[in-house]
Structures are given as structure tokens and as C-alpha cells.
Motif scaffolding. Structure first.
Motif, short mmCIF file in Angstrom:
data_model
loop_
_atom_site.label_atom_id
_atom_site.label_comp_id
_atom_site.label_asym_id
_atom_site.label_seq_id
_atom_site.Cartn_x
_atom_site.Cartn_y
_atom_site.Cartn_z
N THR A 171 -6.76 -5.32 -28.39
CA THR A 171 -8.03 -5.90 -28.84
C THR A 171 -9.21 -5.19 -28.20
O THR A 171 -9.21 -4.91 -26.99
CB THR A 171 -8.08 -7.39 -28.50
OG1 THR A 171 -6.92 -8.03 -29.02
CG2 THR A 171 -9.33 -8.04 -29.07
N ASP A 175 -17.60 -0.92 -27.66
CA ASP A 175 -16.35 -1.66 -27.61
C ASP A 175 -15.48 -1.18 -26.44
O ASP A 175 -15.35 0.03 -26.20
CB ASP A 175 -15.57 -1.49 -28.91
CG ASP A 175 -16.23 -2.21 -30.08
OD1 ASP A 175 -17.11 -3.07 -29.82
OD2 ASP A 175 -15.87 -1.92 -31.24
N ASP A 213 -14.09 -8.71 -45.21
CA ASP A 213 -14.91 -7.52 -44.94
C ASP A 213 -14.16 -6.49 -44.12
O ASP A 213 -14.77 -5.62 -43.48
CB ASP A 213 -16.22 -7.92 -44.26
CG ASP A 213 -15.99 -8.71 -42.99
OD1 ASP A 213 -14.83 -8.84 -42.55
OD2 ASP A 213 -16.98 -9.25 -42.45
N ARG A 241 -12.49 -6.80 -41.34
CA ARG A 241 -12.26 -7.07 -39.93
C ARG A 241 -10.89 -7.72 -39.75
O ARG A 241 -10.45 -8.52 -40.59
CB ARG A 241 -13.34 -8.00 -39.37
CG ARG A 241 -14.69 -7.37 -39.17
CD ARG A 241 -15.71 -8.38 -38.66
NE ARG A 241 -16.03 -9.39 -39.66
CZ ARG A 241 -16.72 -10.51 -39.42
NH1 ARG A 241 -17.11 -10.77 -38.18
NH2 ARG A 241 -16.99 -11.35 -40.40
N GLN A 242 -10.20 -7.42 -38.63
CA GLN A 242 -8.90 -8.01 -38.36
C GLN A 242 -8.65 -8.05 -36.85
O GLN A 242 -9.19 -7.23 -36.10
CB GLN A 242 -7.78 -7.23 -39.06
CG GLN A 242 -7.70 -5.76 -38.67
CD GLN A 242 -6.61 -5.04 -39.45
OE1 GLN A 242 -5.61 -5.62 -39.84
NE2 GLN A 242 -6.80 -3.74 -39.68
N VAL A 243 -7.87 -9.01 -36.44
CA VAL A 243 -7.56 -9.18 -35.03
C VAL A 243 -6.17 -9.79 -34.91
O VAL A 243 -5.71 -10.49 -35.81
CB VAL A 243 -8.62 -10.07 -34.33
CG1 VAL A 243 -8.54 -11.52 -34.81
CG2 VAL A 243 -8.48 -10.00 -32.81
N ASP A 293 -17.31 -16.78 -40.34
CA ASP A 293 -18.29 -15.80 -39.88
C ASP A 293 -18.83 -14.94 -41.02
O ASP A 293 -18.86 -13.71 -40.94
CB ASP A 293 -17.67 -14.92 -38.78
CG ASP A 293 -18.72 -14.10 -38.04
OD1 ASP A 293 -19.81 -14.65 -37.77
OD2 ASP A 293 -18.45 -12.91 -37.76
N TRP A 313 -16.92 -11.44 -29.02
CA TRP A 313 -16.46 -10.79 -30.24
C TRP A 313 -15.23 -9.95 -29.93
O TRP A 313 -15.27 -9.04 -29.09
CB TRP A 313 -17.55 -9.92 -30.84
CG TRP A 313 -18.54 -10.69 -31.67
CD1 TRP A 313 -18.46 -10.91 -33.02
CD2 TRP A 313 -19.73 -11.32 -31.23
NE1 TRP A 313 -19.53 -11.66 -33.44
CE2 TRP A 313 -20.34 -11.92 -32.36
CE3 TRP A 313 -20.36 -11.46 -29.99
CZ2 TRP A 313 -21.53 -12.64 -32.30
CZ3 TRP A 313 -21.54 -12.16 -29.91
CH2 TRP A 313 -22.12 -12.76 -31.06
N ASP A 358 -12.60 -7.45 -31.70
CA ASP A 358 -12.44 -6.64 -32.91
C ASP A 358 -13.45 -7.06 -33.98
O ASP A 358 -13.15 -7.10 -35.18
CB ASP A 358 -11.02 -6.74 -33.47
CG ASP A 358 -10.01 -6.03 -32.57
OD1 ASP A 358 -10.39 -5.02 -31.94
OD2 ASP A 358 -8.87 -6.50 -32.48
N GLY A 359 -14.66 -7.43 -33.51
CA GLY A 359 -15.75 -7.79 -34.40
C GLY A 359 -15.72 -9.23 -34.89
O GLY A 359 -16.60 -9.64 -35.65
N ILE A 360 -14.74 -10.02 -34.48
CA ILE A 360 -14.61 -11.40 -34.94
C ILE A 360 -14.91 -12.34 -33.78
O ILE A 360 -14.32 -12.21 -32.70
CB ILE A 360 -13.18 -11.67 -35.48
CG1 ILE A 360 -12.90 -10.75 -36.68
CG2 ILE A 360 -13.00 -13.14 -35.86
CD1 ILE A 360 -11.48 -10.86 -37.21
#
Length: 265
Positions: A138, A146, A193, A195-197, A221, A251, A253-255
Motif C-alpha cells: 500500500t 506517495d 475511477d 483506484r484500488q487497494v 469518495d 489516503w 492508494d488514493g482511497i
């Protein structure tokens, strides 16, 4: 015809016996002894502990004794919850295994590993979804870009949403590394969009609910959930962080996600 003296004496005794009431036949009567009358008990029944029934009996019409129950066998106590030494400990017995606990809710780097206890084979064969954080790949958003979660240090700055959702720079005040069993699974969360985690099922989202409660089509989000599926985890530990500030969120991975360490502040 005259009577001799012996005959006169006999006739006199005979007359006395007749006059004394010996009976018309001249033979003394024999009166039989009274016989007991049979006892008739009421037709009642008493239910015994074993489910059988007994009636009244005997001269006093008392209930007959219930059957004496056989002694119950003493059950063998279950070893579930008993402390044990590890996977090779056979003291749990047949049908049980010695497995490691998950620990509360996350194990920090300076904490002792969770203990081992006996559990049934059925329990031990199921994957346990412990609340144990982020996958090791992550990336965490920071003012410097990041940073991989495994490279974070206490005191570093990360982006964290405030109570209004605005991005603020906050300081990491706590980190954790949690060993996981080989059966551990993580949720692969994918948004519309791109994004994934990858995160443990019970890890909190911004609302505080576990990420495993998200379903395809849910809004999150500013995007839609495409999928939130359990997949096998590939590493031996998971990670988490706690930024300062109002929410303790960050945040990944952007989430935006919450922190399992927030309740330990």
C-alpha cells in the motif's frame, strides 16, 4: 328297669352339657376367625423422573417407588480455550488443534505475539478475518509524495482529512505491524475511477464501518464500488498508521480509510 349308679352319673353329666348350650347336636360350635377385607386403591399414577409412571399399592395405598436412575457418565471437558504451545502441540487432543489468536484489534511492533489456544478442527479450518490492516504494497499519500506503508516512520507527515473532509498535513503518531496467518485474506477494493487497494476485511472506511460491508454499486469518495472481493493475502504481516488530527484517517492508494489504531490513542 332300674339304673345303676354309674348310669345315673352319666345321664346327669349329659343333661348338664345340653343345658349349658353346647349346641343342638350336643357338639361345641367352632367360630371361624375374621378374615381381612381386600384393600382397593385409587387408580392414580405418579410420573417418575425417567418418564415412567407408578401406581398406588400395598396396604396403605402408597405410590410404588420410582426406578433408580443409572448414574450419568461424567462428560469429558472440552479443551477449547485451553492454552497451548503452538501448531505442533498435541495436548489439545483428537478433533482439536492449537492455533494462534488474532489479538486485539491489531498487534503493534513492540507487543508480544498473540497467544495460542485449543480450538476445534472445524473452527481451525476456517479463515479468520482479524482486523489487521493494510497490505504491505500500500502507498500512503504524504506532502512529499506517495510512500510505501512499510517505509513510514513515526514523526513523518501524511495527508489526513479533517472533520470537513479537507486535506491537512498531519504527523504520524503511531505505527503497527501485525503478523498474519497463512490463511489470511484481504479485500481487493476497486472503484470506478480505477483506484484500488488491498486491505483486511474489518479495516474501517471513513464512516467507521468495515470495508467488507462495501458492495458493488455503492458510492464511495465520489466514485462507485466496482468490486470488493476477498482474495488470499501474499505476505506475512499487515500494517497501519495513526496520523494526528481530528479523524486519524489517511489516503491509502488514493482511497480514504480510517485507522485501527485510533481507538488505542
Amino acid at each position: 328297669m332300674g339304673y345303676t349308679s354309674d348310669m345315673k352319673r352319666f345321664l346327669t353329666v349329659l343333661a348338664v352339657l345340653i343345658m349349658s348350650g353346647a349346641g343342638c347336636s350336643g357338639i361345641p360350635s367352632i367360630v371361624p376367625a375374621p378374615q381381612p377385607k381386600p384393600v382397593a386403591c385409587t387408580m392414580e399414577a405418579k410420573l417418575c423422573p425417567d418418564g415412567s409412571a407408578v401406581g398406588r399399592t400395598g396396604p396403605n395405598c402408597e405410590f410404588a417407588a420410582c426406578p433408580t436412575p443409572a448414574p450419568s457418565p461424567v462428560p469429558t471437558p472440552s479443551p477449547v480455550g485451553t492454552s497451548c504451545a503452538g501448531p505442533n502441540d498435541v495436548r489439545c487432543g483428537k478433533g482439536y488443534q492449537c492455533i494462534q489468536d488474532c489479538g486485539p484489534p491489531v498487534v503493534r511492533a513492540d507487543a508480544l505475539p498473540p497467544p495460542y489456544h485449543c480450538q476445534t478442527d472445524a473452527f481451525a479450518s476456517k479463515p479468520r478475518m482479524c482486523p489487521i490492516c493494510l497490505a504491505s504494497n500500500t502507498l500512503i499519500a504524504t506532502p512529499e509524495g506517495d510512500v510505501k506503508v512499510t517505509d513510514l516512520k513515526v514523526g513523518m507527515s501524511v495527508w489526513s482529512p479533517d472533520a470537513l473532509g479537507d486535506k491537512t498535513a498531519q504527523t504520524i503518531i503511531r505505527l503497527s505491524r501485525t503478523p498474519v496467518p497463512s490463511t489470511h485474506k484481504v479485500v481487493h477494493l476497486v472503484l470506478s475511477d480505477a483506484r484500488q487497494v488491498w486491505v483486511s476485511p474489518d479495516h474501517p472506511i471513513i464512516s467507521g464501518n468495515p470495508v467488507v460491508t462495501l458492495q458493488a454499486g455503492d458510492a464511495y469518495d465520489g466514485a462507485k464500488v466496482v468490486s470488493a472481493e476477498l482474495v488470499p493475502y501474499w505476505d506475512t504481516a499487515t500494517y497501519d498508521l495513526l496520523p494526528s488530527g481530528d479523524t486519524g484517517a489517511y489516503w491509502a492508494d488514493g482511497i480514504p480509510l480510517g485507522s485501527t489504531l485510533r481507538q488505542a490513542r
